[in-house]
Structures are given as C-alpha cells and as structure tokens.
Design an enzyme around this catalytic site. Structure first.
Site, short mmCIF file in Angstrom:
data_model
loop_
_atom_site.label_atom_id
_atom_site.label_comp_id
_atom_site.label_asym_id
_atom_site.label_seq_id
_atom_site.Cartn_x
_atom_site.Cartn_y
_atom_site.Cartn_z
CB THR A 1 2.14 28.33 9.30
OG1 THR A 1 2.43 27.79 10.58
CG2 THR A 1 2.15 27.24 8.25
N1 LIG Z 1 3.48 25.08 11.99
C1 LIG Z 1 4.42 25.93 11.87
O1 LIG Z 1 4.65 26.46 10.79
C2 LIG Z 1 5.15 26.25 13.13
C3 LIG Z 1 5.70 27.61 13.16
C4 LIG Z 1 7.04 27.68 12.48
N2 LIG Z 1 8.11 27.19 13.30
C5 LIG Z 1 7.32 29.07 11.95
O2 LIG Z 1 8.46 29.37 11.77
O3 LIG Z 1 6.43 29.84 11.67
#
Ligand SMILES: NC(=O)CC[C@H](N)C(=O)O
Length: 288
Positions: A53
């Site tokens: 996200t």
């Molecule tokens: N809640 C999420 O999507 C965490 C961030 C996620 N690890 C990303 O790659 O953006």
C-alpha cells in the site's frame, strides 16, 4: 480462498516480489509491461495487481496513464499482514476479483479496492500510516461502494486514462528521473542544486498551500529554468488545485493542477519520456 475461485478462473504472473517502497523506475516499467502483456492476451478478461500500500497510488496512476485497454485493471493491497487479527487482505482480494469481473468496471481506468470502496487511480492516496481506512479517495476519488456482492458505481473518472491516454509504453525504453522537493519555512536552494547536478529531468515541488514557494524553492525554479529543466508546482497539503500564477510565466513554472506531488511526478515522467516540455507539458497537466 475458494470463494475467489468461484468468481473467476485465475492465472497468475509474478513480475516482481518486493516491498512497494523499494519500487524504482525499472520495476515500475516491468510491472506495466506485465499488465500490458496480460491485457493483450485474448483469453484474459481483466487483471488484478496485488501491491504494497505504501506506493500503490503511484503504480496505479502509472498504469492508468500507460495501459491502453478497456479491460478492468484493479490494484489491491492490505493494511494488515495476513497473520494479523482481522486481516483485511482476504476481503480486499475477494472484492478486487469481484470488481474485475463486473461489467460496470470496464472503461473506468485503473481501479483500486480497499475497505469495501472502489477508488479511481488518479485521486486515491494512502493518508494514514497504519489505519485500516488508510486508502482514501479524498475529494474526487471514490467511484463505487461494495456491499456484499453488490457493486454500486456512482462516479466516473472525468480525466483521460487508458484507451484515451496519449502515452504509449511501446515508445518508452526507460523512465527519466524526476525528483520531488518538499518545501518548508527556511528552505534553501542546496537540494535543488544537488538534484539538477545529479541529472534530474524535471523537479516537482510539494509547495506550501496553493503551491506557494519559499525563497529557496523559487531560486531552485530559477536554476532549473536556466538549464531548461521543467519545474512543476504541486502542494504539500495533499488536495486542491494548484493554479498557474502570473509570476510563474517568466520562469516557465508549470502548475500541477490537482495532482499530489507523487502523482505529478508520475505524469511528468511519462510526459518527458514522450519528449514534452514547456507549454505542451502545461497542457498535459491541465488535461490529465
Ligand atoms: N500495509 C502495507 O501495505 C505495508 C507496506 C508494504 N510492505 C509495502 O510494500 O508497501
């Protein structure tokens, strides 16, 4: 998730597996080329992209501008990890496939599904570090609501996208570097100098309020203008229109309209990859 298999016959491709905060321009292009290959396949009716996200809004807007298709493309993420209590990934993924299989989704550009809402790729943003409702449509971005298996679209994206976009990745070998500067009280021009020396092909400034520029940022705009590098005013407020100013004309500063700085960077990269500059670049920011 057997429920998903009841909605559609799925095939998968993993062009990259990386945290979204590690996505760079070559990875962004690889994702887009993978989606382009999928929509070119007559056996595939729609595409769902699973994505972290943090930068989901950037990839979604890039696909929205660069993939010419009326087939639904849905980008989906999850705020909570799969092993969390009340993980949101399973329902978001189910809803993404539901939206991808809905005839109502065709021709609306790239769609994002989160928290039972459908957002347009131009206007959604991640607006919270950790809240379950972090993905927001803000003023312009909510297109539909999902209730059970019912999808109710209430809005259309008015700006050109996908089949109506002039951008064509077949002509793009690599994406140019565009930097974003965050303006603030007491800013100097040293970061602008560093960016230009490092070879930025454009600078987007997250200006204050209505894209207002500090003395240091305005000096950065002058330095960019002197070597013919586009300088685009956006706003650090996160929403609202940044309108052109009379005082910008002499420095050739481009007004970023209602795009956030991170979306303005995506549009600038594509436009510059298509050799747009000056008044043509301003026209692109007015249109998209
Ligand atoms: N809640 C999420 O999507 C965490 C961030 C996620 N690890 C990303 O790659 O953006």
């Amino acid at each position: 998730m057997p429920e998903v298999a009841e909605l559609a016959e799925l095939t998968s491709d993993q062009p990259v597996s990386v945290d979204s905060f590690k996505i760079d321009n070559p990875i962004l292009l690889a994702i887009a080329r993978s989606v382009l290959a999928a929509v070119a396949n007559p056996r595939i009716d729609a595409v769902v992209v699973t994505h972290g996200t943090d930068t989901l809004e950037e990839t979604a807007y890039f696909l929205h501008l660069a993939v010419r298709t009326v087939k639904p493309i849905v980008v989906v993420g999850a705020m909570r990890p799969a092993n969390a209590l009340s993980a949101d990934g399973p329902l978001n993924l189910y809803n993404a496939v539901l939206i991808a299989t809905s005839h109502a989704s065709s021709g609306k550009g790239v769609l994002i599904v989160a928290n039972n809402h459908v957002f347009g790729a131009r206007d959604l943003a991640k607006r919270d570090t950790s809240a379950i409702g972090a993905i927001e449509g803000m003023k312009y971005g909510i297109l539909a609501e999902i209730s059970g298996d019912r999808v109710d679209f209430t809005h259309f994206p008015a700006k050109p996208h996908t089949v109506h976009s002039e951008f064509d990745l077949a002509q793009v070998e690599a994406l140019p570097d565009v930097d974003i500067m965050f303006d603030h009280q007491g800013a100097g021009d040293h970061l602008y100098r560093a960016s230009l020396e490092a070879g930025a092909t454009a600078i987007v400034v997250a200006g204050m309020g209505n894209g207002s520029l500090s003395v240091g940022a305005r000096q950065g705009a002058l330095l960019a203008h002197q070597i013919g590098i586009p300088f685009i005013r956006a706003s650090r407020t996160g929403q609202g229109i940044v309108a052109p100013l009379k005082s910008d004309v002499a420095l050739g500063i481009i007004a970023g309209n209602s795009l956030t700085p991170q979306k303005a960077r995506i549009l600038a990269m594509l436009a510059i990859a298509h050799r747009k500059s000056g008044a043509d670049l301003q026209a692109i920011f007015d249109r998209y």
